[in-house]
Motif scaffolding. Structure first.
Motif, PDB file in Angstrom:
ATOM      1  N   VAL A 196       8.553   6.300  -8.435  1.00  0.00           N
ATOM      2  CA  VAL A 196       7.766   5.158  -7.973  1.00  0.00           C
ATOM      3  C   VAL A 196       6.560   5.012  -8.903  1.00  0.00           C
ATOM      4  O   VAL A 196       5.734   5.925  -9.004  1.00  0.00           O
ATOM      5  N   LYS A 199       4.570   2.115  -9.005  1.00  0.00           N
ATOM      6  CA  LYS A 199       3.740   0.979  -8.568  1.00  0.00           C
ATOM      7  C   LYS A 199       2.271   1.251  -8.888  1.00  0.00           C
ATOM      8  O   LYS A 199       1.877   2.411  -9.107  1.00  0.00           O
ATOM      9  N   TYR A 216       0.256   4.790 -10.094  1.00  0.00           N
ATOM     10  CA  TYR A 216      -0.838   5.429  -9.364  1.00  0.00           C
ATOM     11  C   TYR A 216      -2.020   5.700 -10.312  1.00  0.00           C
ATOM     12  O   TYR A 216      -2.695   6.724 -10.237  1.00  0.00           O
ATOM     13  N   LYS A 240      16.017  -3.434   4.163  1.00  0.00           N
ATOM     14  CA  LYS A 240      15.070  -2.436   4.645  1.00  0.00           C
ATOM     15  C   LYS A 240      14.971  -2.464   6.161  1.00  0.00           C
ATOM     16  O   LYS A 240      14.689  -3.499   6.768  1.00  0.00           O
ATOM     17  N   ARG A 268       5.654  -1.247   9.656  1.00  0.00           N
ATOM     18  CA  ARG A 268       5.019  -1.959   8.537  1.00  0.00           C
ATOM     19  C   ARG A 268       6.059  -2.962   8.042  1.00  0.00           C
ATOM     20  O   ARG A 268       6.452  -3.826   8.805  1.00  0.00           O
ATOM     21  N   TRP A 305      17.765   1.064   3.380  1.00  0.00           N
ATOM     22  CA  TRP A 305      16.659   2.004   3.207  1.00  0.00           C
ATOM     23  C   TRP A 305      15.578   1.811   4.247  1.00  0.00           C
ATOM     24  O   TRP A 305      15.564   0.819   4.985  1.00  0.00           O
ATOM     25  N   HIS A 340      11.373   3.775   5.473  1.00  0.00           N
ATOM     26  CA  HIS A 340      10.196   4.524   5.005  1.00  0.00           C
ATOM     27  C   HIS A 340       9.581   5.257   6.196  1.00  0.00           C
ATOM     28  O   HIS A 340       9.539   4.715   7.295  1.00  0.00           O
ATOM     29  N   ASN A 354      10.158   9.880   0.889  1.00  0.00           N
ATOM     30  CA  ASN A 354       9.077   9.802  -0.092  1.00  0.00           C
ATOM     31  C   ASN A 354       8.793  11.231  -0.594  1.00  0.00           C
ATOM     32  O   ASN A 354       9.577  12.155  -0.327  1.00  0.00           O
ATOM     33  N   PRO A 368       6.546  13.689   0.301  1.00  0.00           N
ATOM     34  CA  PRO A 368       6.485  14.795   1.274  1.00  0.00           C
ATOM     35  C   PRO A 368       7.835  15.089   1.914  1.00  0.00           C
ATOM     36  O   PRO A 368       8.167  16.257   2.151  1.00  0.00           O
ATOM     37  N   ARG A 425      12.734   8.634  -3.108  1.00  0.00           N
ATOM     38  CA  ARG A 425      11.758   7.749  -3.762  1.00  0.00           C
ATOM     39  C   ARG A 425      10.437   8.492  -3.875  1.00  0.00           C
ATOM     40  O   ARG A 425       9.660   8.523  -2.929  1.00  0.00           O
ATOM     41  N   THR A 426      10.198   9.107  -5.027  1.00  0.00           N
ATOM     42  CA  THR A 426       9.007   9.935  -5.150  1.00  0.00           C
ATOM     43  C   THR A 426       7.949   9.260  -6.014  1.00  0.00           C
ATOM     44  O   THR A 426       8.221   8.802  -7.115  1.00  0.00           O
ATOM     45  N   ILE A 471       3.794  10.120  -5.552  1.00  0.00           N
ATOM     46  CA  ILE A 471       2.643  10.990  -5.809  1.00  0.00           C
ATOM     47  C   ILE A 471       3.052  12.321  -6.459  1.00  0.00           C
ATOM     48  O   ILE A 471       2.334  12.834  -7.326  1.00  0.00           O
ATOM     49  N   TYR A 482      -4.164  10.437  -3.270  1.00  0.00           N
ATOM     50  CA  TYR A 482      -3.489   9.235  -3.780  1.00  0.00           C
ATOM     51  C   TYR A 482      -4.545   8.209  -4.216  1.00  0.00           C
ATOM     52  O   TYR A 482      -4.420   7.565  -5.249  1.00  0.00           O
TER      53      TYR A 482
HETATM   54  C1  LIG Z   1       4.625   4.219  -2.369  1.00  0.00           C
HETATM   55  C2  LIG Z   1       5.957   4.312  -1.769  1.00  0.00           C
HETATM   56  C3  LIG Z   1       6.770   5.430  -1.969  1.00  0.00           C
HETATM   57  C4  LIG Z   1       6.285   6.690  -2.665  1.00  0.00           C
HETATM   58  O1  LIG Z   1       5.562   7.482  -1.752  1.00  0.00           O
HETATM   59  P1  LIG Z   1       4.939   8.882  -2.207  1.00  0.00           P
HETATM   60  O2  LIG Z   1       4.375   9.463  -0.960  1.00  0.00           O
HETATM   61  O3  LIG Z   1       3.895   8.561  -3.219  1.00  0.00           O
HETATM   62  O4  LIG Z   1       6.057   9.676  -2.770  1.00  0.00           O
HETATM   63  C5  LIG Z   1       8.057   5.394  -1.487  1.00  0.00           C
HETATM   64  N1  LIG Z   1       8.515   4.313  -0.819  1.00  0.00           N
HETATM   65  C6  LIG Z   1       7.759   3.233  -0.580  1.00  0.00           C
HETATM   66  C7  LIG Z   1       8.310   2.085   0.178  1.00  0.00           C
HETATM   67  C8  LIG Z   1       6.449   3.199  -1.032  1.00  0.00           C
HETATM   68  O5  LIG Z   1       5.687   2.113  -0.788  1.00  0.00           O
END
Ligand SMILES: *Cc1c(COP(=O)(O)O)cnc(C)c1O
Length: 379
Positions: free
Chosen positions: A37, A39, A43, A130, A137, A167, A169, A209, A211, A225-226, A228, A362
């Motif tokens: 990730v 975005k 970071y 999603k 959210r 998917w 979150h 994510n 964690p 989806r990693t 941080i 973060y």
């Molecule tokens: C930012 C984000 C992640 C990454 O999360 P981390 O905790 O930084 O690994 C994964 N999925 C979505 C939808 C996010 O917005």
């Protein structure tokens, strides 16, 4: 003064650390693909160089929030799979279709817009539905899922979309044992199972994510989806330090001391005079402030390594600068100050600044300002 002058401030990004972290996270999820990730300019670490490093280390996908962030990766010549998920009505769907970017779809309005773009483009859109499994959210509520899945099945049959992913979150993956984790997983299995029963056969199902990748193997599915963790920052102090998690912090924030001077006892320091010297002492001016991303909330608390010792911000962090009290230590104008880094040389970490500012690490790395040059090492 130093013989080679240091820049005012700079963020060094160790791309070898990024590659190490990608490999470490892949080792934690060996049967899953990895999405890096990137975005928000990775970071704060620089999206394009970090994306390249992550791909070199075996990431198969790149993830961004906005479509513009995804296009910037394509513009840089990156042809890996890219997914972006934060859309608003009237967004650049057509360009996403043309550039083969996977798009997150959280509601019927988005499916309608992407279908129209695909028709105009004459090629199917790659979409990933999603599910809101409990985060509250983005994502589609379970009650609205049958309609969204039904419309996606119909769109796939007419050739305007290809459903490449399902998917969701997590809300509390950074709190192992939190009851919402098991609850969200159960809902995710139900919602993906329903979509598959209706005829969807996605390439990837994903919810983890950083964690979750580190602590919850049952959440890895086809892809993790990693974000941080790629940058070597711990998602939460309770989960351990980066070293305990097998990660290496990638960013080091350095500044050149702009001025050292002696002041008498009782001298106020910085706006509001919230720090007053109790003896004759030396002050060192650090030329970085909240415009550079140094949190003003860390006034009187933020740590910085200067002259071989970690010292605390004296008084307020201002827009462009802050001050530390160096006592009688032999710090000189032009010496280096390290605000945070991996911690190997005694410098504070991003986690230390997060604690000082009452936030998460973060935010510390991501908010480093555009005025701070990024210098990428070990490309
Ligand atoms: C930012 C984000 C992640 C990454 O999360 P981390 O905790 O930084 O690994 C994964 N999925 C979505 C939808 C996010 O917005």
């Amino acid at each position: 003064m130093n013989e080679t002058p240091l820049p005012r401030v700079r963020a060094e990004i160790d791309l070898a650390a990024v590659r190490h972290n990608v490999r470490a996270l892949r080792d934690r999820a060996p049967r899953s693909q990895l999405m890096a990730v990137v975005k928000s300019d990775a970071y704060g670490h620089g999206a394009v160089p970090c994306a390249r490093a992550a791909l070199q280390a075996g990431a198969r996908w790149l993830g961004t929030a906005t479509p513009e962030e995804a296009f910037a990766l394509r513009d840089a010549g990156i042809d890996a799979r890219i997914m972006c998920w934060l859309w608003t009505p009237g967004g650049p769907w057509r360009r996403a279709v043309d550039e083969g970017i996977d798009v997150g779809i959280s509601g019927m309005w988005a499916l309608d817009e992407v279908r129209a773009a695909a028709r105009a483009a004459g090629r199917p859109a790659r979409i990933q539905l999603k599910a809101d499994t409990g985060l509250g959210r983005n994502g589609c509520q379970p009650a609205d899922w049958p309609a969204l899945v039904g419309a996606a099945v119909a769109a796939q049959a007419e050739g305007t979309v290809q459903v490449t992913g399902l998917w969701s979150h997590f809300a509390c993956a950074d709190e192992p044992g939190h009851p919402s984790i098991a609850a969200q997983l159960a809902v995710f299995r139900e919602m993906t199972g329903y979509a598959e029963k209706e005829g969807l056969d996605p390439e990837v199902r994903h919810i983890a994510n950083t964690p979750a990748t580190l602590t919850l193997p049952e959440t890895h599915f086809d892809l993790v989806r990693t974000g941080i963790g790629i940058y070597g920052v711990s998602p939460a102090p309770e989960l351990g330090t980066p070293a305990q998690l097998g990660l290496r912090p990638a960013m080091t924030l350095r500044a050149a001391v702009a001025l050292v001077k002696e002041v008498p006892p009782g001298h106020g320091v910085s706006y509001g005079h919230h720090y007053v010297t109790d003896a004759a002492t030396g002050l060192a001016l650090i030329p970085a402030g909240y415009a550079d991303g140094i949190p003003r909330h860390a006034s009187g608390r933020g740590p910085v390594l200067v002259g071989g010792k970690v010292r605390t911000v004296a008084g307020r962090v201002a827009m462009d600068q802050f001050v530390v009290d160096i006592g009688t230590d032999p710090v000189r104008t032009g010496d280096e100050a390290v605000l945070f880094g991996p911690g190997d040389a005694g410098e504070p970490t991003a986690e230390d600044w997060a604690q000082a500012a009452g936030t998460i690490a973060y935010e510390i790395v991501t908010r480093i300002g555009s005025r701070v040059p990024r210098v990428h090492l070990n490309a």
